[in-house]
Design a protein around this motif. Structure first.
Motif: not given
Length: 775
Positions: A364-372, A374-377, A385-390, A408-417
């Motif tokens: 709710e604090k660290i990850i949420a703040s980092a998301m907001r 980010s370039d993606r956001w 896009k709506s906040e929920q869609e983001i 560097d490593i090529d991989t697949v993961m979610t932006p949150v991870d």
């Protein structure tokens, strides 16, 4: 047998045909001449005048030049830095002329023999385009048209411009301009960039094989590029053909050709992107600083702002490339080891890499703040896009390349991870400065600019911990004329509520425990005894300490003027701290850090010249006495790991198994560690060099569990030690091993051995530990 009449008729027909032929030839020549004249008059499109020929419009990269004359990096649209003919090796010139224009020195822009041959054999035996024509085409004509008439017009324009270029420039200048103009791919615009990127050297240093590779690319930089896997074989074959041409033109022996043809192409690839090369964090900070300068200093000729990416400015900076390399290696080597230890200690931590927080707080604090942030956001929000869609998009797996210390490593993961993954990395900042001039000699803003853009030298501000204590001690020495030999008790000390605005009593503790010992001020600083710092703060008051720090270049506008400053609760930047420590090394004189010494335009005209500005902010006596205090940190305190006598702590992994620096000269410095081991500092100095290091997590909750690893002596000091060992190994740098210069009128006693001889201070030599920051 033909009659006389028939013979006469034949003669008349022949004469008529001959006349017709010559009329056609004359008409053709006339049409060509007319076309030349009309083209020259600009009927089919404007041609460059004398001014444009003299100053062709070419995008030139701004070049950042180190104090020792090396190119640190460039700012560009096209990565082009021109070189003069004198900077080109003869083997490159020979390869170029032999392959591209054998009669270059004989024609005046148009090769008549080559043109006739190209027409007669329809180009099957080679084209007729000279080096001068190719230069004209690159500079002033558009891409070849598919329309035959338009193409003829373009060719005539090339011829006319070529003739004018030959009148305007010498053959040598034409060769240099041509090689400066070619795009060799991979951001290698021009021969200098190509030489540096493909072979890691200046053009003048190219050998004949390397020159042949560059000339081979001229025919088609993509098709004959040695960097591309699909064209390596073609590049080799084309290079060997260059050797054949050089033999044909007596520029190489047959035996040498046969020998060189057996050699593979050897590249030393050095990309020159904005994230590549040396001093990437420094260059990024400098670019932002230069934008401000440009707004305030327009081009005096045009009145328009300079364009950093196109105008070919030369920025002469204070960074020394030799010291920068040493600094970057010191940071990389230590941080890779430290991260390995940190990861090992976090394997069983459920909230890793975070401590002192719950999983709910993390999300709710660290990850949420980092998301907001980010370039993606930002991008998705701009798309409507709506906040929920983001937020949902951060939970979708995607392909990505992530940082790792072993590559560097090529991989697949979610932006949150990926956010959580990147948060685990410990960060570092390092800066080195010459105190007598303020010249910044090395600047390492982080561990990898490609993946971590935040600069921890200038932009980052963290609690200073015990590295702030020298400002307190200097204030006491100045205002109260104290000697480093003055003795205090390290027993508990309380500053009562109401004093200095305190809402309650303040009683700091010592990180190393143990009370009831007598210590000199020098020993108290070496062991970072908090209770003695509290006594000094009570004697001088927090406002005096803040005023002292401000006079030494520390931004104190947001300081909480309170007694906890004695333990380093204020947020400061590494940039400010290193400059402030420079006052101690420079006899009380403050020099603001200098990054740029001069700026020149592409013609060498000086646009900016730095004028040194110094100010006396401290009595030389006070500065020298504080230095002697800080020497105790290295002699017997947490900085003793720099000495040959330190043997490390066996059984603690490779981070703590030894400190092989063996620095026996006079060194003054101070370690610092903040609460919960969130920040580790070390700032150290010799007479002509002050260097500082900060290490910590991006978030304060990312830290080591124990002070053994989390203290400044373990996290930051090894980088400083490796750096100094490296600069001392290069004697040409002239880094001092001499004692700090002593003021001639010193009235404060600094030799405590004569007065406290044999005193048992009970000094364990421990680091600051986790300085208690609670009020």
């Amino acid at each position: 047998m033909a009659t006389t009449k028939e013979q006469k008729q034949r003669k008349e027909d022949l004469s008529r045909n001959i006349k017709l032929f010559w009329k056609i030839v004359a008409t053709g020549i006339g049409l060509v001449v007319l076309l030349f004249v009309l083209t020259g008059l600009g009927l089919f499109g404007s041609l460059p005048d004398h001014t444009k020929l003299e100053n062709p419009e070419t995008d030139l990269a701004t070049e950042i030049i180190s104090a020792d004359g090396e190119t640190l990096g460039k700012i560009y649209k096209d990565n082009r830095t021109p070189v003069d003919f004198e900077d080109l090796p003869q083997n490159l010139v020979d390869a170029l002329v032999s392959t591209e224009d054998e009669r270059f020195y004989e024609h005046s822009g148009i090769d008549g023999y080559g043109t006739v041959r190209a027409v007669a054999f329809l180009g099957s035996r080679g084209g007729a385009s000279t080096i001068t024509q190719q230069l004209a085409k690159n500079y002033f004509t558009e891409r070849p048209s598919q329309n035959i008439v338009a193409r003829i017009i373009q060719k005539l324009q090339e011829w006319i411009i070529s003739i004018r270029l030959e009148k305007q420039y010498t053959k040598e200048e034409i060769i240099a301009q041509y090689l400066n103009q070619i795009d060799f791919l991979y951001q290698a615009d021009g021969v200098r960039s190509a030489s540096r990127i493909y072979f890691g050297k200046e053009p003048s240093e190219l050998n004949v094989e390397e020159s042949a590779v560059i000339v081979a690319m001229l025919k088609n930089p993509r098709q004959y590029n040695p960097r591309r896997a699909v064209s390596k074989e073609k590049s080799l074959q084309r290079r060997n053909q260059v050797f054949v041409q050089m033999v044909r033109n007596d520029k190489m022996s047959e035996a040498m050709k046969d020998s060189l043809k057996q050699q593979p192409i050897k590249l030393d690839y050095n990309p020159e992107g904005h994230n590549d090369g040396m001093a990437t964090y420094f260059r990024e900070f400098l670019r932002a600083d230069l934008r401000k300068w440009i707004k305030e200093n327009p081009n005096p000729e045009t009145g328009e702002p300079y364009d950093l990416r196109r105008d070919g400015l030369r920025i002469n900076v204070t960074i020394d490339s030799r010291m920068q390399k040493i600094a970057e290696k010191a940071v990389t080597d230590h941080m890779a080891n430290l991260q390995e230890e940190f990861d090992d200690q976090n394997k069983k931590l459920s909230t890793a890499p975070f401590r002192d927080v719950t999983e709910k707080e993390i999300n709710e604090k660290i990850i949420a703040s980092a998301m907001r942030r980010s370039d993606r956001w930002r991008i998705l929000k701009a798309q409507g896009k709506s906040e929920q869609e983001i937020k949902d998009s951060f939970l979708e797996k995607t392909d990505m390349t992530i940082f790792a210390w072993n590559g560097d490593i090529d991989t697949v993961m979610t932006p949150v991870d990926s956010i959580r993954y990147y948060k685990k990395f410990l960060q570092a900042g390092m800066m080195s400065l010459e105190p007598q001039t303020g010249h910044v000699k090395a600047w390492v803003g982080g561990i990898n600019h490609q993946h971590f853009k935040y600069d921890h030298v200038k932009k980052g501000k963290r609690q200073a911990g015990s590295t702030f204590k020298p400002f307190l001690y200097a204030t006491a020495i100045d205002l109260l004329h104290y000697s480093p030999c003055k003795i205090y008790s390290d027993g508990e000390y309380t500053i009562p509520a109401g004093r200095y605005g305190l809402s309650k009593d303040w009683t700091p503790s010592n990180s190393s425990g143990g009370y009831g010992n007598l210590k000199t001020m020098k020993e108290a600083l070496a062991s970072s005894t908090n209770t003695i710092s509290a006594q000094l703060m009570d004697e001088v008051g927090p406002q005096a300490v803040v005023d002292r720090a401000k006079s030494m270049g520390i931004d104190t506008d947001n300081f909480d003027v309170t007694v906890s400053l004695a333990l380093g609760t204020a947020d400061v930047s590494l940039y400010e701290m290193v400059a402030a420590y420079g006052v101690f090394a420079n006899g009380g004189i403050y020099n603001e850090p200098v990054l740029v010494t001069s700026i020149e335009d592409k013609n060498g005209t000086v646009l900016f010249q730095y004028v040194p500005e110094s100010k006396d902010v401290m009595n030389p006596e006070v500065a020298y006495t504080t230095v002697k205090l800080m020497e105790g940190v290295v002699q017997s305190g947490s900085g003793a790991r720099l000495r040959d006598t330190w043997r490390g702590q066996q059984g603690y992994g490779k981070v703590l198994t030894g400190y092989p620096y063996k620095l026996e000269n006079d060194i003054a410095g101070k370690t610092g560690t903040t609460q919960n081991n969130s920040d580790g500092w070390f700032i150290g100095m010799v007479p002509n060099l002050v260097s500082g290091v900060w290490v910590g997590g991006e978030d304060r909750s990312v830290h080591f569990y124990s002070t053994t690893y989390g203290q400044g002596a373990t996290m930051a000091l090894p980088i400083w030690g490796s750096f100094m060992k490296g600069v001392y190994a290069n004697e040409s740098l002239g880094i001092s091993k001499e004692p700090f210069p002593k003021p001639s009128n010193l009235s404060i006693e600094v030799n405590c051995a004569e007065y406290v001889d044999g005193m048992n201070s009970n000094d364990s030599g421990a680091d600051d530990g986790s300085d208690q920051l609670d009020m």
